[in-house]
Design a protein around this motif. Structure first.
Motif, PDB file in Angstrom:
ATOM      1  N   ALA A 187       0.850  -1.192   0.000  1.00 51.68           N
ATOM      2  CA  ALA A 187       0.000   0.000   0.000  1.00 51.68           C
ATOM      3  C   ALA A 187       0.884   1.239   0.000  1.00 51.68           C
ATOM      4  CB  ALA A 187      -0.919  -0.004   1.204  1.00 51.68           C
ATOM      5  N   ASN A 188       0.433   2.272  -0.693  1.00 52.28           N
ATOM      6  CA  ASN A 188       1.142   3.550  -0.700  1.00 52.28           C
ATOM      7  C   ASN A 188       0.150   4.663  -0.418  1.00 52.28           C
ATOM      8  OD1 ASN A 188       1.845   6.136  -2.574  1.00 52.28           O
ATOM      9  ND2 ASN A 188       3.687   5.304  -1.605  1.00 52.28           N
ATOM     10  N   MET A 189       0.511   5.529   0.500  1.00 50.37           N
ATOM     11  CA  MET A 189      -0.331   6.665   0.850  1.00 50.37           C
ATOM     12  C   MET A 189       0.425   7.959   0.579  1.00 50.37           C
ATOM     13  SD  MET A 189      -2.030   7.639   4.500  1.00 50.37           S
ATOM     14  CE  MET A 189      -2.638   9.295   4.815  1.00 50.37           C
ATOM     15  N   GLU A 190      -0.284   8.928   0.028  1.00 54.06           N
ATOM     16  CA  GLU A 190       0.323  10.197  -0.348  1.00 54.06           C
ATOM     17  C   GLU A 190      -0.575  11.342   0.109  1.00 54.06           C
ATOM     18  OE1 GLU A 190       1.535  12.319  -4.593  1.00 54.06           O
ATOM     19  OE2 GLU A 190       1.790  10.141  -4.338  1.00 54.06           O
ATOM     20  N   VAL A 191       0.039  12.388   0.654  1.00 53.06           N
ATOM     21  CA  VAL A 191      -0.698  13.581   1.094  1.00 53.06           C
ATOM     22  C   VAL A 191      -0.174  14.777   0.310  1.00 53.06           C
ATOM     23  CG1 VAL A 191      -1.320  15.063   3.031  1.00 53.06           C
ATOM     24  CG2 VAL A 191      -1.002  12.604   3.396  1.00 53.06           C
ATOM     25  N   GLN A 192      -1.095  15.503  -0.320  1.00 53.90           N
ATOM     26  CA  GLN A 192      -0.728  16.656  -1.139  1.00 53.90           C
ATOM     27  C   GLN A 192      -1.705  17.793  -0.882  1.00 53.90           C
ATOM     28  OE1 GLN A 192       1.649  17.065  -3.802  1.00 53.90           O
ATOM     29  NE2 GLN A 192       1.795  15.115  -4.894  1.00 53.90           N
ATOM     30  N   ALA A 193      -1.322  18.971  -1.334  1.00 58.18           N
ATOM     31  CA  ALA A 193      -2.265  20.087  -1.343  1.00 58.18           C
ATOM     32  C   ALA A 193      -3.368  19.773  -2.355  1.00 58.18           C
ATOM     33  CB  ALA A 193      -1.556  21.383  -1.718  1.00 58.18           C
ATOM     34  N   ALA A 194      -4.571  20.261  -2.111  1.00 61.60           N
ATOM     35  CA  ALA A 194      -5.714  19.925  -2.960  1.00 61.60           C
ATOM     36  C   ALA A 194      -5.709  20.734  -4.246  1.00 61.60           C
ATOM     37  CB  ALA A 194      -7.016  20.162  -2.206  1.00 61.60           C
ATOM     38  N   LEU A 195      -6.093  20.072  -5.324  1.00 64.34           N
ATOM     39  CA  LEU A 195      -6.288  20.764  -6.593  1.00 64.34           C
ATOM     40  C   LEU A 195      -7.560  21.603  -6.528  1.00 64.34           C
ATOM     41  CD1 LEU A 195      -5.463  17.760  -8.946  1.00 64.34           C
ATOM     42  CD2 LEU A 195      -4.079  19.830  -8.694  1.00 64.34           C
ATOM     43  N   PRO A 196      -7.661  22.680  -7.291  1.00 63.09           N
ATOM     44  CA  PRO A 196      -8.895  23.476  -7.315  1.00 63.09           C
ATOM     45  C   PRO A 196     -10.076  22.632  -7.786  1.00 63.09           C
ATOM     46  CG  PRO A 196      -7.089  24.663  -8.358  1.00 63.09           C
ATOM     47  CD  PRO A 196      -6.608  23.265  -8.147  1.00 63.09           C
ATOM     48  N   SER A 197     -11.249  22.913  -7.258  1.00 62.39           N
ATOM     49  CA  SER A 197     -12.473  22.197  -7.624  1.00 62.39           C
ATOM     50  C   SER A 197     -13.413  23.119  -8.385  1.00 62.39           C
ATOM     51  CB  SER A 197     -13.184  21.670  -6.372  1.00 62.39           C
ATOM     52  OG  SER A 197     -14.490  21.215  -6.673  1.00 62.39           O
ATOM     53  N   ILE A 198     -14.096  22.562  -9.369  1.00 60.11           N
ATOM     54  CA  ILE A 198     -15.074  23.349 -10.123  1.00 60.11           C
ATOM     55  C   ILE A 198     -16.206  23.832  -9.218  1.00 60.11           C
ATOM     56  CG2 ILE A 198     -16.437  21.335 -10.816  1.00 60.11           C
ATOM     57  CD1 ILE A 198     -16.941  22.738 -13.490  1.00 60.11           C
ATOM     58  N   LEU A 199     -16.483  23.074  -8.145  1.00 60.31           N
ATOM     59  CA  LEU A 199     -17.565  23.473  -7.252  1.00 60.31           C
ATOM     60  C   LEU A 199     -17.217  24.708  -6.431  1.00 60.31           C
ATOM     61  CD1 LEU A 199     -19.003  20.092  -5.922  1.00 60.31           C
ATOM     62  CD2 LEU A 199     -19.685  21.442  -7.904  1.00 60.31           C
ATOM     63  N   ASP A 200     -15.923  25.030  -6.335  1.00 59.06           N
ATOM     64  CA  ASP A 200     -15.523  26.234  -5.595  1.00 59.06           C
ATOM     65  C   ASP A 200     -16.087  27.501  -6.233  1.00 59.06           C
ATOM     66  OD1 ASP A 200     -14.124  24.695  -3.816  1.00 59.06           O
ATOM     67  OD2 ASP A 200     -12.206  24.922  -4.845  1.00 59.06           O
ATOM     68  N   THR A 201     -16.315  27.454  -7.548  1.00 59.69           N
ATOM     69  CA  THR A 201     -16.903  28.606  -8.234  1.00 59.69           C
ATOM     70  C   THR A 201     -18.388  28.407  -8.518  1.00 59.69           C
ATOM     71  OG1 THR A 201     -16.180  27.685 -10.352  1.00 59.69           O
ATOM     72  CG2 THR A 201     -14.726  29.271  -9.286  1.00 59.69           C
ATOM     73  N   VAL A 202     -18.792  27.175  -8.755  1.00 58.68           N
ATOM     74  CA  VAL A 202     -20.194  26.912  -9.101  1.00 58.68           C
ATOM     75  C   VAL A 202     -21.103  27.096  -7.899  1.00 58.68           C
ATOM     76  CG1 VAL A 202     -21.827  25.143  -9.849  1.00 58.68           C
ATOM     77  CG2 VAL A 202     -19.630  25.397 -11.007  1.00 58.68           C
ATOM     78  N   ILE A 203     -20.695  26.586  -6.725  1.00 60.39           N
ATOM     79  CA  ILE A 203     -21.571  26.609  -5.554  1.00 60.39           C
ATOM     80  C   ILE A 203     -21.912  28.030  -5.098  1.00 60.39           C
ATOM     81  CG2 ILE A 203     -21.684  26.033  -3.096  1.00 60.39           C
ATOM     82  CD1 ILE A 203     -20.289  23.431  -3.763  1.00 60.39           C
ATOM     83  N   PRO A 204     -20.936  28.955  -4.969  1.00 60.84           N
ATOM     84  CA  PRO A 204     -21.331  30.317  -4.571  1.00 60.84           C
ATOM     85  C   PRO A 204     -22.322  30.961  -5.533  1.00 60.84           C
ATOM     86  CG  PRO A 204     -18.959  30.016  -4.325  1.00 60.84           C
ATOM     87  CD  PRO A 204     -19.473  28.812  -5.060  1.00 60.84           C
ATOM     88  N   GLN A 205     -22.161  30.698  -6.837  1.00 59.02           N
ATOM     89  CA  GLN A 205     -23.095  31.261  -7.804  1.00 59.02           C
ATOM     90  C   GLN A 205     -24.496  30.692  -7.610  1.00 59.02           C
ATOM     91  OE1 GLN A 205     -21.396  30.463 -11.633  1.00 59.02           O
ATOM     92  NE2 GLN A 205     -19.634  31.803 -11.322  1.00 59.02           N
ATOM     93  N   MET A 206     -24.574  29.365  -7.428  1.00 59.84           N
ATOM     94  CA  MET A 206     -25.878  28.730  -7.251  1.00 59.84           C
ATOM     95  C   MET A 206     -26.502  29.127  -5.925  1.00 59.84           C
ATOM     96  SD  MET A 206     -25.037  24.933  -8.783  1.00 59.84           S
ATOM     97  CE  MET A 206     -26.752  24.439  -8.843  1.00 59.84           C
TER      98      MET A 206
END
Length: 345
Positions: A187-206
């Motif tokens: 098993a291999n586990m990796e921790v990274q900074a999160a990529l931008p999500s499309i919902l970050d812009t869609v949700i505030p608009q909705m």
């Protein structure tokens, strides 16, 4: 209120599904109906599941978290888990017992000697991070908990060999268990900074659009059934009463039934004729959910003839009482619980 998606790879192929989430809980069941994945935590903003080779079909169900009026989900089929390489170089940590931070990974052998491994990791406060773990070739069960022991997500081994989550900042612990240790895996586990999500812009608009159009229904009748779908053929979930106001989230195709948020924050349907809509209901979302009428009543009512008792006149010798009644005792209600007054629907 919820959505079901069938995950079914083509024969001889594998793949992954990626879900971007906001305020949603996710369950995955195998073809036999067994739950193999569960997640119900608002701190999860993205979920990825990689199907093991030779996997059958699964049913993914997404629903709103308790108390959430409107949730969001975007699901995409992928060839594999998202490649985190663009986020930068990752340092491999030699000791699985060492807590991981951003841009770090660890290998965890799962075999007969060490069938289970646990590792801790941290994501900085006010930041999101990606946790991704793979364990090919073995049925591995995975459980993610926070620092208080609260379960964030659980995966039962067998059908999936990789898992990815985008999480809010905090301290977490991941436990892996190889349920068939003879099938060795690394098993291999990796921790990274999160990529931008499309919902970050869609949700505030909705959300701003939803706030601007706050449609509500006020009940005009004494009481009304809140049902699981549009029509009297759906089950009753709760009850509404005169002058109560319910937020409206949409309508069925002909506009005769409305989906509302009930007092517990869950979704329910009620007939549009039972109340008065506010002035902000011009454009309601239309849900293509079939209308279902109640079946014909199954109650059989049989009138019994009155019982007659012969009583002797005063001073006359006593005579035996004679009772006349219907001898057919088998004509009774088939199912008294089936009877329901539908005029309030």
């Amino acid at each position: 209120p919820g959505i079901e998606v069938v995950i079914s790879p083509l024969p001889g192929t594998s793949g992954a599904v990626s879900l971007e989430l906001a305020g949603a809980a996710v369950n995955v069941a195998d073809s036999a109906g067994n739950i193999v994945f569960q997640m119900a935590d608002a701190r999860v903003h993205q979920l990825e599941l990689r199907l093991a080779p030779g996997t059958g079909s699964y049913t993914l169900t997404a629903q709103r978290l308790p108390g959430v009026v409107e949730a969001y989900m975007r699901i995409v089929a992928q060839a594999d888990l998202t490649d985190l390489a663009p986020m930068g170089d990752v340092m491999l940590v030699a000791n699985p017992q060492q807590p991981l931070g951003i841009q770090q990974s660890v290998d965890m052998p799962l075999n007969e000697t060490t069938p289970s491994q646990m590792t801790n990791f941290s994501i900085p406060a006010n930041q999101r991070g990606t946790m991704q773990v793979t364990f090919p070739g073995a049925p591995v069960t995975a459980q993610l908990v926070d620092q208080t022991g609260l379960v964030v997500a659980t995966l039962v081994g067998g059908g999936f060999d990789g898992l990815g989550l985008v999480l809010d900042g905090g301290n977490y612990s991941l436990t892996l268990l190889n349920t068939s240790p003879a099938q060795v895996t690394l098993a291999n586990m990796e921790v990274q900074a999160a990529l931008p999500s499309i919902l970050d812009t869609v949700i505030p608009q909705m959300a701003s659009q939803t706030t601007a159009v706050a449609c509500a229904l006020t009940i005009d009748v004494a009481s009304v059934n809140l049902r699981s779908g549009p029509g009297t053929g759906y089950s009753v979930l709760n009850y509404g009463f005169r002058n109560e106001e319910y937020p409206v989230g949409g309508t069925n195709t002909d506009g005769s039934w409305l989906v509302v948020a009930d007092k517990n924050g869950a979704s329910a349907w009620l007939s549009r004729s039972t109340g008065t809509l506010s002035d902000t209901c011009a454009q309601l979302t239309v849900y293509d959910i079939p209308y279902r009428a109640a079946p014909e009543p199954q109650v059989v009512v049989v009138q019994q003839p009155p019982q007659v008792v012969m009583v002797p006149a005063a001073g006359a010798p006593a005579a035996p009482a004679v009772t006349f009644r219907d001898d057919d005792d088998e004509d009774e209600h088939e199912d008294e619980d089936e009877h329901e007054d539908e005029d309030d629907d």
